[in-house]
Design a protein around this motif. Structure first.
Motif, PDB file in Angstrom:
ATOM      1  N   ASN A  69       0.826  -1.212   0.000  1.00  0.00           N
ATOM      2  CA  ASN A  69       0.000   0.000   0.000  1.00  0.00           C
ATOM      3  C   ASN A  69       0.855   1.254   0.000  1.00  0.00           C
ATOM      4  O   ASN A  69       0.505   2.259  -0.632  1.00  0.00           O
ATOM      5  CB  ASN A  69      -0.952  -0.003   1.196  1.00  0.00           C
ATOM      6  N   ASN A  70       2.007   1.221   0.683  1.00  0.00           N
ATOM      7  CA  ASN A  70       2.913   2.371   0.664  1.00  0.00           C
ATOM      8  C   ASN A  70       3.557   2.530  -0.713  1.00  0.00           C
ATOM      9  O   ASN A  70       3.757   3.657  -1.185  1.00  0.00           O
ATOM     10  CB  ASN A  70       3.997   2.210   1.731  1.00  0.00           C
ATOM     11  N   ALA A 250      -4.119  21.824  11.937  1.00  0.00           N
ATOM     12  CA  ALA A 250      -3.442  20.842  12.780  1.00  0.00           C
ATOM     13  C   ALA A 250      -3.150  19.569  11.985  1.00  0.00           C
ATOM     14  O   ALA A 250      -3.892  19.207  11.071  1.00  0.00           O
ATOM     15  CB  ALA A 250      -4.303  20.513  13.992  1.00  0.00           C
ATOM     16  N   LYS A 251      -2.069  18.895  12.355  1.00  0.00           N
ATOM     17  CA  LYS A 251      -1.684  17.653  11.684  1.00  0.00           C
ATOM     18  C   LYS A 251      -2.807  16.615  11.732  1.00  0.00           C
ATOM     19  O   LYS A 251      -3.051  15.899  10.755  1.00  0.00           O
ATOM     20  CB  LYS A 251      -0.424  17.093  12.345  1.00  0.00           C
ATOM     21  N   LYS A 252      -3.521  16.538  12.862  1.00  0.00           N
ATOM     22  CA  LYS A 252      -4.564  15.524  13.030  1.00  0.00           C
ATOM     23  C   LYS A 252      -5.735  15.734  12.085  1.00  0.00           C
ATOM     24  O   LYS A 252      -6.569  14.829  11.907  1.00  0.00           O
ATOM     25  CB  LYS A 252      -5.061  15.524  14.481  1.00  0.00           C
ATOM     26  N   GLU A 253      -5.831  16.899  11.473  1.00  0.00           N
ATOM     27  CA  GLU A 253      -6.925  17.199  10.558  1.00  0.00           C
ATOM     28  C   GLU A 253      -6.640  16.766   9.123  1.00  0.00           C
ATOM     29  O   GLU A 253      -7.492  16.894   8.240  1.00  0.00           O
ATOM     30  CB  GLU A 253      -7.224  18.703  10.583  1.00  0.00           C
ATOM     31  N   ILE A 254      -5.422  16.227   8.870  1.00  0.00           N
ATOM     32  CA  ILE A 254      -5.018  15.865   7.514  1.00  0.00           C
ATOM     33  C   ILE A 254      -4.474  14.436   7.506  1.00  0.00           C
ATOM     34  O   ILE A 254      -3.789  14.021   8.436  1.00  0.00           O
ATOM     35  CB  ILE A 254      -3.936  16.827   6.983  1.00  0.00           C
ATOM     36  N   ARG A 255      -4.766  13.694   6.436  1.00  0.00           N
ATOM     37  CA  ARG A 255      -4.262  12.332   6.301  1.00  0.00           C
ATOM     38  C   ARG A 255      -3.660  12.127   4.914  1.00  0.00           C
ATOM     39  O   ARG A 255      -4.039  12.795   3.960  1.00  0.00           O
ATOM     40  CB  ARG A 255      -5.389  11.307   6.511  1.00  0.00           C
ATOM     41  N   ARG A 256      -2.739  11.159   4.826  1.00  0.00           N
ATOM     42  CA  ARG A 256      -2.251  10.745   3.513  1.00  0.00           C
ATOM     43  C   ARG A 256      -3.432  10.331   2.641  1.00  0.00           C
ATOM     44  O   ARG A 256      -4.357   9.667   3.104  1.00  0.00           O
ATOM     45  CB  ARG A 256      -1.278   9.569   3.647  1.00  0.00           C
ATOM     46  N   GLY A 257      -3.386  10.717   1.386  1.00  0.00           N
ATOM     47  CA  GLY A 257      -4.463  10.372   0.465  1.00  0.00           C
ATOM     48  C   GLY A 257      -5.384  11.529   0.159  1.00  0.00           C
ATOM     49  O   GLY A 257      -6.076  11.518  -0.869  1.00  0.00           O
ATOM     50  N   VAL A 292     -13.193  -5.181  -3.271  1.00  0.00           N
ATOM     51  CA  VAL A 292     -11.821  -5.009  -3.743  1.00  0.00           C
ATOM     52  C   VAL A 292     -11.150  -3.871  -2.981  1.00  0.00           C
ATOM     53  O   VAL A 292     -11.825  -3.039  -2.379  1.00  0.00           O
ATOM     54  CB  VAL A 292     -11.784  -4.692  -5.263  1.00  0.00           C
ATOM     55  N   HIS A 293      -9.828  -3.868  -2.993  1.00  0.00           N
ATOM     56  CA  HIS A 293      -9.074  -2.720  -2.501  1.00  0.00           C
ATOM     57  C   HIS A 293      -9.022  -1.684  -3.624  1.00  0.00           C
ATOM     58  O   HIS A 293      -8.734  -2.023  -4.772  1.00  0.00           O
ATOM     59  CB  HIS A 293      -7.650  -3.126  -2.107  1.00  0.00           C
ATOM     60  N   PHE A 294      -9.291  -0.436  -3.288  1.00  0.00           N
ATOM     61  CA  PHE A 294      -9.345   0.620  -4.298  1.00  0.00           C
ATOM     62  C   PHE A 294      -8.332   1.699  -3.944  1.00  0.00           C
ATOM     63  O   PHE A 294      -8.389   2.292  -2.870  1.00  0.00           O
ATOM     64  CB  PHE A 294     -10.760   1.206  -4.350  1.00  0.00           C
ATOM     65  N   PHE A 295      -7.392   1.944  -4.856  1.00  0.00           N
ATOM     66  CA  PHE A 295      -6.375   2.970  -4.652  1.00  0.00           C
ATOM     67  C   PHE A 295      -6.586   4.086  -5.665  1.00  0.00           C
ATOM     68  O   PHE A 295      -6.783   3.828  -6.855  1.00  0.00           O
ATOM     69  CB  PHE A 295      -4.972   2.386  -4.836  1.00  0.00           C
ATOM     70  N   VAL A 296      -6.577   5.317  -5.183  1.00  0.00           N
ATOM     71  CA  VAL A 296      -6.678   6.469  -6.078  1.00  0.00           C
ATOM     72  C   VAL A 296      -5.737   7.553  -5.554  1.00  0.00           C
ATOM     73  O   VAL A 296      -5.769   7.897  -4.374  1.00  0.00           O
ATOM     74  CB  VAL A 296      -8.127   6.990  -6.186  1.00  0.00           C
ATOM     75  N   GLY A 297      -4.883   8.067  -6.443  1.00  0.00           N
ATOM     76  CA  GLY A 297      -3.879   9.023  -5.977  1.00  0.00           C
ATOM     77  C   GLY A 297      -2.986   8.368  -4.937  1.00  0.00           C
ATOM     78  O   GLY A 297      -2.418   7.300  -5.161  1.00  0.00           O
ATOM     79  N   THR A 298      -2.863   8.975  -3.771  1.00  0.00           N
ATOM     80  CA  THR A 298      -2.068   8.410  -2.683  1.00  0.00           C
ATOM     81  C   THR A 298      -2.942   7.760  -1.609  1.00  0.00           C
ATOM     82  O   THR A 298      -2.467   7.445  -0.523  1.00  0.00           O
ATOM     83  CB  THR A 298      -1.219   9.516  -2.025  1.00  0.00           C
ATOM     84  N   ALA A 299      -4.232   7.549  -1.926  1.00  0.00           N
ATOM     85  CA  ALA A 299      -5.186   7.039  -0.938  1.00  0.00           C
ATOM     86  C   ALA A 299      -5.589   5.604  -1.223  1.00  0.00           C
ATOM     87  O   ALA A 299      -5.645   5.173  -2.374  1.00  0.00           O
ATOM     88  CB  ALA A 299      -6.434   7.914  -0.920  1.00  0.00           C
ATOM     89  N   GLU A 300      -5.882   4.867  -0.154  1.00  0.00           N
ATOM     90  CA  GLU A 300      -6.518   3.558  -0.260  1.00  0.00           C
ATOM     91  C   GLU A 300      -7.919   3.682   0.325  1.00  0.00           C
ATOM     92  O   GLU A 300      -8.095   4.086   1.468  1.00  0.00           O
ATOM     93  CB  GLU A 300      -5.734   2.490   0.507  1.00  0.00           C
ATOM     94  N   ALA A 301      -8.913   3.336  -0.494  1.00  0.00           N
ATOM     95  CA  ALA A 301     -10.302   3.478  -0.058  1.00  0.00           C
ATOM     96  C   ALA A 301     -10.916   2.110   0.216  1.00  0.00           C
ATOM     97  O   ALA A 301     -10.489   1.110  -0.349  1.00  0.00           O
ATOM     98  CB  ALA A 301     -11.114   4.201  -1.124  1.00  0.00           C
TER      99      ALA A 301
END
Length: 301
Positions: A69-70, A250-257, A292-301
């Motif tokens: 995933n990374n 704040a950092k906690k308000e943002i996530r990878r993806g 299924v695992h769905f990846f878009v951009g830098t995110a896994e949905a």
């Protein structure tokens, strides 16, 4: 020369991170666990200087299957792949897996780098090269040059830099005039500075003090500072790795993806039209209703 992103791919312990260190002088393994275990776990970042003063951003991805995933988060925005195969092992499971992924997402440019040449004799080098050619048939790398190097001794590193420079001429420039968009692959805080997000600018140009939005939550953000290749800049354009300091977030308000983009430039939806392509060697069947695992951009949905 247009902006340019280089990425690595290949099986675990085939020398991707050591290769980047030999090319740039930077160790992209930044986590303590990576140092202790001797393997890459998350994405690593660096850049390569050229004699004319230009620079290319570099994304080093992990090779272990547990961190796939990374790896998927890192391939977004890559213009040229350094596909690493170790001379002492040849083609391995994650070699094939990474190759399949890059084919599916439509990567067009790459150089095959056979590493650890100091660990085998010439006969073994020839056998591994033949194995690579056979395994890479009918892929975007079927006609790619194989460059043999040793990150330990430095053999072949300067030749590889020359091959990278030539390959950059074949990369189609990205649009710097479209609406800006940056999929976030890392979020952190710096004392006295605040929240910083990093990613590859996929298209458009981000400017100092721009008012932007963070998607999908569609919150307003102001660009307080921009760094490209560890230098403060007034802009970050398509094809560049950038670190963006966001004001009052704040950092906690943002996530990878999540995606930093111009205001009102993206439409938020819980539906998407896709084209499914099954690999020829897959043992799985996708049916209506399959999960299924769905990846878009830098995110896994």
């Amino acid at each position: 020369m247009s902006n340019f992103i280089i990425g690595t791919a290949g099986h675990i312990d085939h020398g991707k991170t050591s290769l980047i260190k030999a090319l740039t002088g930077f160790d992209t393994d930044r986590l303590r666990e990576e140092k202790e275990r001797g393997i890459s776990i998350d994405l690593g970042f660096s850049y390569l200087d050229f004699p004319d003063g230009s620079k290319a951003g570099i994304i080093d991805v992990p090779g272990h299957e547990k961190f796939l995933n990374n790896m998927l988060s890192g391939v977004v925005g890559m213009d040229l792949i350094l596909f690493v195969v170790a001379a002492d092992e040849g083609v391995m499971p994650q070699t094939v897996e990474h190759l399949n992924i890059l084919n599916l997402i439509g990567v067009k440019n790459g150089i095959i780098v056979m590493t650890k040449s100091d660990m085998v004799d010439d006969e073994m080098l020839e056998l591994v090269a033949e194995d690579i050619r056979e395994s890479f048939k009918d892929t975007f790398l079927q006609k790619a040059k194989i460059t043999t190097v040793s990150s330990k001794t430095g053999a072949g590193i300067e030749d590889l830099k020359g091959e990278i420079r030539l390959a950059m001429n074949n990369v189609e420039p990205r649009s710097v005039t479209k609406q800006a968009r940056l999929p976030i692959d890392r979020v952190f805080t710096l004392k006295g500075i605040g929240t910083v997000v990093t990613g590859t600018v996929i298209e458009g140009t981000i400017r100092l003090n721009d008012e932007m939005s963070l998607f999908p939550q569609n919150t307003n953000q102001r660009v307080r500072n921009i760094q490209v290749h560890n230098q403060n800049e007034n802009t970050a354009s398509a094809g560049q790795r950038a670190a963006i300091n966001l004001a009052a977030t704040a950092k906690k308000e943002i996530r990878r993806g999540e995606v930093l983009a111009e205001k009102d430039s993206l439409h938020i939806s819980d539906m998407m039209d896709v084209e499914l392509i099954l690999l020829s060697d897959t043992l799985r069947t996708v049916r209506n209703g399959s999960r299924v695992h769905f990846f878009v951009g830098t995110a896994e949905a």
